[in-house]
Structures are given as structure tokens and as C-alpha cells.
Design a protein around this motif. Structure first.
Motif, PDB file in Angstrom:
ATOM      1  N   TYR A 102       0.682  -1.145  -0.036  1.00  0.00           N
ATOM      2  CA  TYR A 102      -0.003   0.055   0.035  1.00  0.00           C
ATOM      3  C   TYR A 102       0.873   1.117  -0.008  1.00  0.00           C
ATOM      4  CZ  TYR A 102      -4.136  -2.838   1.185  1.00  0.00           C
ATOM      5  OH  TYR A 102      -5.199  -3.961   1.285  1.00  0.00           O
ATOM      6  N   VAL A 124      -7.057   3.364   6.639  1.00  0.00           N
ATOM      7  CA  VAL A 124      -7.513   2.955   5.016  1.00  0.00           C
ATOM      8  C   VAL A 124      -7.131   1.662   5.170  1.00  0.00           C
ATOM      9  CG1 VAL A 124      -7.491   3.368   2.615  1.00  0.00           C
ATOM     10  CG2 VAL A 124      -7.437   5.183   4.299  1.00  0.00           C
ATOM     11  N   HIS A 128      -9.198  -1.686   4.265  1.00  0.00           N
ATOM     12  CA  HIS A 128      -9.185  -2.451   3.077  1.00  0.00           C
ATOM     13  C   HIS A 128      -8.969  -3.750   3.281  1.00  0.00           C
ATOM     14  CE1 HIS A 128      -7.688  -3.195  -1.053  1.00  0.00           C
ATOM     15  NE2 HIS A 128      -8.840  -2.498  -1.463  1.00  0.00           N
ATOM     16  N   GLN A 129      -8.174  -4.090   4.325  1.00  0.00           N
ATOM     17  CA  GLN A 129      -7.781  -5.513   4.317  1.00  0.00           C
ATOM     18  C   GLN A 129      -8.958  -6.518   5.005  1.00  0.00           C
ATOM     19  OE1 GLN A 129      -3.428  -6.758   5.308  1.00  0.00           O
ATOM     20  NE2 GLN A 129      -3.676  -4.374   6.404  1.00  0.00           N
ATOM     21  N   TYR A 133     -14.811  -9.697   0.883  1.00  0.00           N
ATOM     22  CA  TYR A 133     -14.755  -9.396  -0.463  1.00  0.00           C
ATOM     23  C   TYR A 133     -15.433 -10.636  -1.175  1.00  0.00           C
ATOM     24  CZ  TYR A 133     -12.223  -5.387   0.727  1.00  0.00           C
ATOM     25  OH  TYR A 133     -11.911  -4.429   1.212  1.00  0.00           O
ATOM     26  N   MET A 150     -16.628  -3.909  -0.138  1.00  0.00           N
ATOM     27  CA  MET A 150     -15.895  -2.886   0.575  1.00  0.00           C
ATOM     28  C   MET A 150     -16.610  -1.989   1.378  1.00  0.00           C
ATOM     29  SD  MET A 150     -13.101  -0.382  -1.049  1.00  0.00           S
ATOM     30  CE  MET A 150     -14.310   1.134  -1.125  1.00  0.00           C
ATOM     31  N   ILE A 154     -14.171   3.870   3.393  1.00  0.00           N
ATOM     32  CA  ILE A 154     -12.845   4.356   2.802  1.00  0.00           C
ATOM     33  C   ILE A 154     -13.199   4.318   1.232  1.00  0.00           C
ATOM     34  CG2 ILE A 154     -11.258   2.986   3.946  1.00  0.00           C
ATOM     35  CD1 ILE A 154     -11.431   0.722   2.071  1.00  0.00           C
ATOM     36  N   ILE A 173      -9.687   2.171  -5.665  1.00  0.00           N
ATOM     37  CA  ILE A 173     -11.007   2.372  -5.207  1.00  0.00           C
ATOM     38  C   ILE A 173     -11.783   3.484  -6.011  1.00  0.00           C
ATOM     39  CG2 ILE A 173     -12.378   3.656  -3.007  1.00  0.00           C
ATOM     40  CD1 ILE A 173     -10.181   2.431  -1.474  1.00  0.00           C
ATOM     41  N   THR A 178     -13.924  -1.792  -4.785  1.00  0.00           N
ATOM     42  CA  THR A 178     -12.504  -1.763  -5.061  1.00  0.00           C
ATOM     43  C   THR A 178     -12.081  -2.849  -6.224  1.00  0.00           C
ATOM     44  OG1 THR A 178     -10.489  -2.145  -3.780  1.00  0.00           O
ATOM     45  CG2 THR A 178     -12.163  -3.577  -3.398  1.00  0.00           C
TER      46      THR A 178
END
Lengths: 238, 327
Positions: A102, A124, A128-129, A133, A150, A154, A173, A178
Motif C-alpha cells: 500500500y 484505510v 481495506h484488508q 470481499y 468494501m 473508505i 477504489i 475496490t
């Protein structure tokens, strides 16, 4: 399975399984894809699955026998094919881990996404992790996954003017979505990092790392880990 | 083999497309004018799908380093060999050392060079088509450049007397050769979201002209004309598109999707160009205008089948001719 059939031009037929994006629609699209994969009817050229539809391209010259126009015959053949569906479930989903480095040069918009949401870049990355998903469909570019799940914390608008070249394997994003760019493409997404993992492998029999239905885990790696990354030689999932 | 002495505007290796991989998001690519492509191959005794060279508007200069049988079909870009004009839609025997050039575009904008035996180009994902953005297929995944060398799959030793080329004395029936027009009328079938558009837009679609804008390429033609709009704002869930799908983004200017189209799209599709008219459409240049005329799916499919029938007849008469020549 409920579905409706309609034409797309004079060489394709669209099977629609839902009028909204939801879990069952996705499962049904996968069931249809598996069925077409298995049956490979000779009149079929290929098919394209999407969120709620599977479009089957056909050869009109192979569907012109019974005194019907090819579309009518394609319709009949698809209906017949769909009677072969025995279950409305699909086998276990795969989980694919995507390592991401990242920020920095790889993610020039990480700060923007953080500022936009009033949080820190580290937050963020954490958010995101931690998303749940799954891949809704592959499209737009080779191997490009439309990923759902997502966090809105974020979310960030697209850039006002798209970049002309986004390097391949960049993670971005756009709105509440994402995704990862498999090949160098122009695009307006906010870029937050890059993965060393290739999503598009034209030399492979199946050139896309991901497929609809896959669960995805994004996992942070350092720049050193990124530089030393090696593609596993044999992907056990294949 | 042949050598590219000068590359031209956009000179590409294309076959009939990379089918079977669109489900992975890989675009189909392939020749824009598939009709000219297919006939060109048949004329030199190839399978219809064999890879050919697609020449765009400003043609290349190509030097032959061995004997070859070729045909040039599609748009008339004034092809010549060693400064002598050659006939299109016809097999031509070419001697080693001959130089193929192009001149002023007369009709259409894409010409197809088919070589007997085919081009020696590696197959990527089932196809030899060039997919420039992904840098795969064709010659090194890109358009041909000056100094490039393309090998042929078969070699010939031809007798052309004292000349550097000889045209065969037979050609395709005139009725089969398309009339590429600067102002064509293109047949349209209703698109999947036809009924989403307001009455005025549907009238506009079939009663006014649309211009091919300068932002047009192998991916799609952006059209300029009266703006088209929906009855009410509505979002389409992305779904497959195809060669000839006409999608209308929010700005109201239709985009006709062509050979290098994306696999899926999220804009409503007002219409679909009938397959039979795609070659005529694909030969248009930016700045030219077209009109749309509505036909039914049934009419479109019948016209397609009729054309397929004529191509099959042509195929048969060519194989007869070949037998005569060899006996």
C-alpha cells in the motif's frame, strides 16, 4: 431457476436470472456458466457471464434447420439445456489471497482516500484488508474483477480527470468498489497500492486468476516483500 | 517472408477474433470488416479464419522476399505492385522482390491482405489477432512497424513470366462485392433497452443522420447527432455487449461498439447493427455520416443466412477452380 430469454442482436441470446444484483443471482449465473462449460453445445460460439445475465453467442448457420429463425431455435435449445440443471447450489467457493503493497509510489491516492474520509492512511489500509470481499464478475478488462464487499468508510469518488496510464496490478477504489487493474489501462480510480500477483496470464489455459464467486483477501506486504515476490509455479486451485 | 518498408497508419495482424475468452474479460479483437477478411482468404485458398493484414487508411509499403499468392479485399486504398495498379477481390501471383504499395483511399478505409498458406504468427489464446492494449497476439502484440519481417506458413515457386506479378483471370461475382459508401444506410435491430428511450429519441434515431466523430477507432465509433435520452433516469446492471451494440451514455451521443470493444457494458443499448451491415459500417471514416433504418430480428437473420449461403457457393466454385488448375 427463474429466467427470461431475450435477443442481443442477431447472433446472441441473453439469459436473465434476476433484475437486481444479489447472492442468488450470482449463484445462478455460476450454475449456468458451469452448465455451458460442461455441455459446450456445438451451436454456441462462447458465453459471457455478468451480474445477473449470461449471454450466449451462437452461430445462426447452425440453427437454421427447422424452418424457424435461428433466434427461435436458440431459444428452444437454451430452454432444453436449462432443464439439465439439477441443483441451485454451487460447490465450495475458492478464497484467493492478494498481497498488496500500500501507499508510496504504488498508491499515490492513499492520502486522498484517507483525507476524504477523515481517517489516517493506516486506517484505510486496515479497513481495506478487513473487508468481506467476493468477485461479482470478470469484465471491463482481461481478468478485471468487479469486487463487492468494501466498507463505505473508505469509499472515494473517481478522479475528475482519469489518468492516461495506470500501471498493471494497481489496486484502486472507485465509489464503494475496490478492484485491481490487470493490465495497463487509462482510468479514474483512486490508487492505493499494487500487488505483485498477476491477475491476467495470457500464457495460461485459464488466463484470469480470479473468477466470479471467488472470495478475496487483501493482505498487506512490505516493499521488500513486494520486490522479492515470486509467482507460485503451480496454483493448487487450478 | 515479407518486410515492412514503411508501416502506414495502423497495420495489424488480425484473424476472425479471439473467441472463447470473453468470459475472462479478454476482448474479441479480430478484423473490422469480417466479410472482406473471409473472401480474401477464400480467394487464395485459405480457411476463412486465417490471419490477414488489416491496413488502415494510409497503407504500408511491403516488400516480398519470396514468391506469394495474395488477394486484397475491402476498402479501395489504391493498391499497386511496382507502381502498377492491381485489381482487388482477385488472386494475384507475386514474385520475390515485388513491392506492394497503397495510395489514395477511394472507397472505405480498411483493406485486407490475405496470403496463401497464411502468416506464420504465434497463436495466443486460440487466436492470432493483435490485442494492442494487452500487448498480446499478432506480431509482438503491436501494430506492424517499419523493418518488421513476417514469415509465411507455406512457400511457392511461381511462374509470372517477365513480370513481377500476374493477376488470375477470375474474380468474385460483382454482386458479392459490397458497396462501401460515404453515406450508408445501416440496418438496425432493436437493442435490449430500446423501450427505455423516449419517443422523440426513437424517432430521431431513424430520421436523422449521425456523424462518425474523430474519436472513433477499432473499439468503437462515437457518433455525433441529435442527443438521445431515456424516458426516465435508469441504471443498467452491466451485461455483455457485442459487435455492433449501440450504447448511449448519459451525454446522449451513441457509441457503436466494434471489434476491440470491451466484453461488458453498463450503458443502455438502444440498438444493434445487423451483422450483415457491420462490414459497411466498419469501412466508414471519421467525418462521414450514416442513417439508421430499422429491421426486424427475423429480417436480419434471413439476410445473414442468405449471405452465408452465397459465401458457401463461392467456396465451392473456388475449390472447383483450383481442381481445374491443378489438373
Amino acid at each position: 431457476m427463474n429466467y427470461s430469454l431475450s435477443p442481443l442482436g442477431d447472433q446472441a441470446i441473453v439469459i436473465t436470472v434476476s433484475d437486481e444484483i444479489n447472492e442468488q443471482a450470482q449463484v445462478n449465473v455460476r450454475i449456468l456458466s458451469l452448465l455451458l462449460e460442461e455441455q459446450q453445445p456445438e451451436w454456441m460460439v462462447e458465453y459471457i457471464p455478468a451480474f445477473t445475465t449470461v449471454t450466449v453467442f451462437y452461430r445462426p448457420d447452425l440453427l437454421s434447420r427447422k424452418g424457424m429463425i435461428p433466434y427461435e431455435q436458440a431459444k428452444e435449445n437454451v430452454e432444453e439445456l436449462l432443464t439439465l440443471i439439477k441443483t441451485e447450489e454451487v460447490s465450495a467457493v475458492r478464497t484467493v489471497e492478494i498481497p498488496v503493497c500500500y501507499g508510496g509510489d504504488f498508491g499515490p491516492d492513499l492520502e486522498f482516500v484517507a483525507d476524504h474520509n477523515g481517517i489516517t492512511p493506516e486506517e484505510v489500509i486496515d479497513i481495506h484488508q478487513s473487508g468481506n470481499y467476493s468477485v461479482y464478475m470478470i469484465g471491463f478488462a482481461p481478468g478485471f474483477p468487479f469486487i463487492g464487499g468494501m466498507s463505505e468508510k473508505i469509499a472515494a469518488p473517481r478522479r475528475d480527470s482519469p489518468r492516461l496510464e495506470i500501471p498493471e496490478r494497481t489496486v484502486g477504489i472507485a465509489g464503494k468498489q475496490t478492484g485491481v487493474y490487470p493490465i495497463e489501462t487509462p482510468g479514474g480510480w483512486q490508487l492505493i497500492g499494487r500487488t505483485p500477483k498477476r491477475l491476467f496470464t495470457p500464457e495460461e489455459e485459464v488466463p484470469s486468476l480470479l473468477r466470479a464467486g471467488d472470495k478475496i483477501i487483501f493482505k498487506q506486504i512490505s516493499e521488500t516483500e513486494y520486490d522479492n515476490w515470486e509467482e507460485p509455479r503451480h496454483d493448487e486451485d487450478h | 517472408m515479407m518486410k515492412i518498408i514503411k508501416d502506414g497508419l495502423l497495420t495489424l495482424v488480425q484473424d476472425l477474433g479471439r473467441t472463447g475468452y470473453q468470459k475472462y474479460g479478454v476482448i474479441a479483437s479480430g478484423s473490422m470488416d469480417t466479410f472482406a477478411h473471409r473472401i480474401g482468404n477464400l480467394l487464395v485458398g485459405n480457411e476463412e479464419k486465417e490471419a490477414v493484414i488489416e491496413v488502415t487508411l494510409l497503407g504500408p509499403v511491403i516488400e516480398f522476399h519470396e514468391d506469394a499468392v495474395l488477394s486484397i479485399c475491402g476498402g479501395d486504398l489504391s493498391p499497386a505492385i511496382d507502381n502498377e495498379e492491381i485489381t482487388m477481390w482477385k488472386p494475384i501471383l507475386v514474385k520475390k522482390g515485388a513491392k506492394l504499395t497503397f495510395g489514395k483511399p477511394r472507397t472505405g478505409c480498411r483493406a485486407y491482405i490475405a496470403i496463401a498458406g497464411g502468416l506464420d504468427i504465434p497463436v495466443v489464446m486460440g487466436s492470432r489477432s493483435t490485442y494492442m492494449r494487452a500487448k498480446i497476439g499478432g506480431h509482438n502484440g503491436r501494430a506492424l512497424q517499419t523493418e518488421d519481417v513476417i514469415h509465411f506458413k507455406e512457400s511457392f515457386n511461381l511462374d509470372t513470366g517477365a513480370r513481377s506479378f500476374v493477376e488470375k483471370d477470375w474474380t468474385v461475382a460483382r454482386s458479392l462485392i459490397p458497396e462501401y459508401s460515404h453515406r450508408p444506410t445501416i440496418s438496425l435491430i432493436e437493442g435490449p433497452q430500446f423501450s427505455w428511450f423516449d419517443e422523440k429519441s426513437l424517432q430521431t434515431l431513424f430520421s436523422t443522420s449521425f456523424k462518425v466523430s474523430s474519436q472513433s477507432d477499432r473499439m468503437g465509433f462515437r457518433m455525433e447527432g441529435e442527443s438521445l435520452s431515456l424516458k426516465e433516469p435508469r441504471e443498467l446492471i452491466s451485461e455483455a455487449v457485442s459487435f455492433g451494440s449501440i450504447q448511449v451514455p448519459n451525454d446522449g451521443n451513441p457509441i457503436i461498439l466494434l471489434a476491440d470493444r470491451q466484453t461488458t457494458g453498463g450503458y443502455p443499448k438502444i440498438g444493434q447493427v445487423a451483422s450483415i451491415d457491420l462490414p459497411i459500417l466498419c469501412q466508414m471514416k471519421p467525418g462521414e455520416q450514416l442513417r439508421f433504418k430499422q429491421i426486424t430480428l427475423e429480417e436480419a437473420q434471413k439476410a445473414w443466412l442468405d449471405q452465408e449461403h452465397s459465401i458457401q457457393l463461392l467456396k465451392r466454385s473456388i475449390s472447383l477452380k483450383k481442381k481445374e488448375e491443378s489438373s
